[in-house]
Design a protein around this motif. Structure first.
Motif, mmCIF file in Angstrom:
data_model
loop_
_atom_site.group_PDB
_atom_site.id
_atom_site.type_symbol
_atom_site.label_atom_id
_atom_site.label_comp_id
_atom_site.label_asym_id
_atom_site.label_seq_id
_atom_site.Cartn_x
_atom_site.Cartn_y
_atom_site.Cartn_z
ATOM 1 N N TYR A 99 0.842 -1.190 0.000
ATOM 2 C CA TYR A 99 0.000 0.000 0.000
ATOM 3 C C TYR A 99 0.875 1.237 0.000
ATOM 4 O O TYR A 99 2.069 1.176 0.289
ATOM 5 N N ASN A 100 0.220 2.359 -0.326
ATOM 6 C CA ASN A 100 0.879 3.659 -0.301
ATOM 7 C C ASN A 100 -0.105 4.629 0.356
ATOM 8 O O ASN A 100 -1.077 5.051 -0.269
ATOM 9 N N VAL A 101 0.126 4.960 1.596
ATOM 10 C CA VAL A 101 -0.836 5.742 2.374
ATOM 11 C C VAL A 101 -1.150 7.090 1.730
ATOM 12 O O VAL A 101 -2.330 7.455 1.589
ATOM 13 N N PRO A 102 -0.173 7.885 1.325
ATOM 14 C CA PRO A 102 -0.522 9.180 0.716
ATOM 15 C C PRO A 102 -1.410 9.042 -0.521
ATOM 16 O O PRO A 102 -2.363 9.801 -0.694
ATOM 17 N N ILE A 103 -1.093 8.068 -1.384
ATOM 18 C CA ILE A 103 -1.893 7.875 -2.593
ATOM 19 C C ILE A 103 -3.306 7.443 -2.232
ATOM 20 O O ILE A 103 -4.298 7.919 -2.800
ATOM 21 N N GLU A 104 -3.435 6.523 -1.268
ATOM 22 C CA GLU A 104 -4.760 6.044 -0.887
ATOM 23 C C GLU A 104 -5.589 7.153 -0.254
ATOM 24 O O GLU A 104 -6.798 7.246 -0.491
#
Length: 300
Positions: A99-104
């Motif tokens: 996952y990629n928190v900023p993108i999500e």
């Protein structure tokens, strides 16, 4: 001897697919150029009321936003396809990320904000279009019935009644349709009632419609601005002959409008037609509740 090279099957398939896409695009452009309207109004039908400008502005604004989002998404997709394509010498799969928190967070918050903006402008325009607080110049009680229309001109205390259209495919059928006559440059209030099932009063040139529900009175107002004859229809599936529930709207000068009311008086069509629930099959003398009683004295 010269040898002719034949492209591989995959290349031939790709070429035919591209030609097909080009053909579809060309047909779409031809269809759009044949539509009534112009690009400034999003190819909507001609707007015959002042409220139509508000509708077309909202429509065009939403399309601009949609194209902007589409361009961004497709741009990112193409960037990823080019930037991270498989290269010569690559072995195995690329690094896998869970996952990629900023993108999500970005693709969760931004769509919510977009929906909020669309909701705001839609609610603003809908409230303005359905505002009936101003006093109308003309009030017409439109009664929907299977499968035609009745018109009660409240201030004039006259009525007109239509019958189901007979779509023969021959010229002149439109002249036999019930016709609602309105004066130009006047605020008109439509009081909508249904005699049997749910109908919907729709004049595409007004770019506005509203349901007609048995036992309920709905209202909306428009301000006419241009003379002409416009088509109207029922926009709610109401039975076997829904497609024949057609009518005309004729916007005329005030003098012609008054002359039309006088013709109805001369024909003996005075008072108001009953607009209560009265499906075929009611017992004689059965009591039915009238849906809309105008302020002016009415007689049946």
């Amino acid at each position: 001897m010269r040898q002719h090279l034949v492209p591989p099957a995959s290349i031939r398939h790709r070429r035919s697919r591209n030609l097909g896409l080009v053909g579809v695009g060309a047909l779409a452009l031809l269809a759009l150029t044949g539509c009534k309207g112009d690009v400034a109004h999003g190819w909507l039908p001609y707007g015959a009321t002042t409220g139509a400008d508000r509708v077309s502005s909202l429509w065009v604004g939403m399309w601009i936003a949609a194209w902007a989002v589409g361009a961004l998404v497709w741009g990112l997709i193409i960037y990823c396809m080019v930037r991270f394509r498989r290269r010569k010498g690559d072995v195995g799969l690329p690094e896998q990320l869970r996952y990629n928190v900023p993108i999500e967070v970005l693709y969760t918050i931004v769509p919510i904000m977009m929906v909020g903006v669309i909701f705001f402008f839609t609610e603003r325009d809908q409230s303005a279009l359905l505002d009936v607080s101003q006093k109308p110049d003309v009030t017409v009680n439109v009664v929907g019935k299977q499968w035609s229309w009745d018109f009660n001109y409240v201030e004039g205390q006259v009525w007109d009644s239509g019958v189901q259209a007979q779509l023969t495919g021959k010229e002149g059928v439109q002249n036999t349709l019930p016709t609602l006559v309105l004066p130009e440059n006047q605020r008109v209030e439509f009081v909508l009632t249904a005699r049997d099932v749910i109908h919907s009063f729709w004049v595409p040139a007004f770019q506005q419609k509203l349901d007609m529900i048995p036992g309920q009175v709905n209202r909306f107002q428009v301000t006419t601005r241009d003379r002409g004859t416009f088509q109207g229809k029922c926009a709610e599936l109401c039975g076997a002959y829904h497609a024949t529930m057609l009518f005309n709207v004729k916007v005329v000068s005030n003098e012609e409008y008054q002359a039309h009311l006088q013709r109805l008086r001369d024909a003996g069509q005075t008072g108001m037609l009953d607009n209560s629930l009265s499906r075929a099959g009611l017992e004689p003398g059965q009591k039915i509740e009238q849906q809309y009683v105008p302020n002016a004295k009415a007689s049946n």
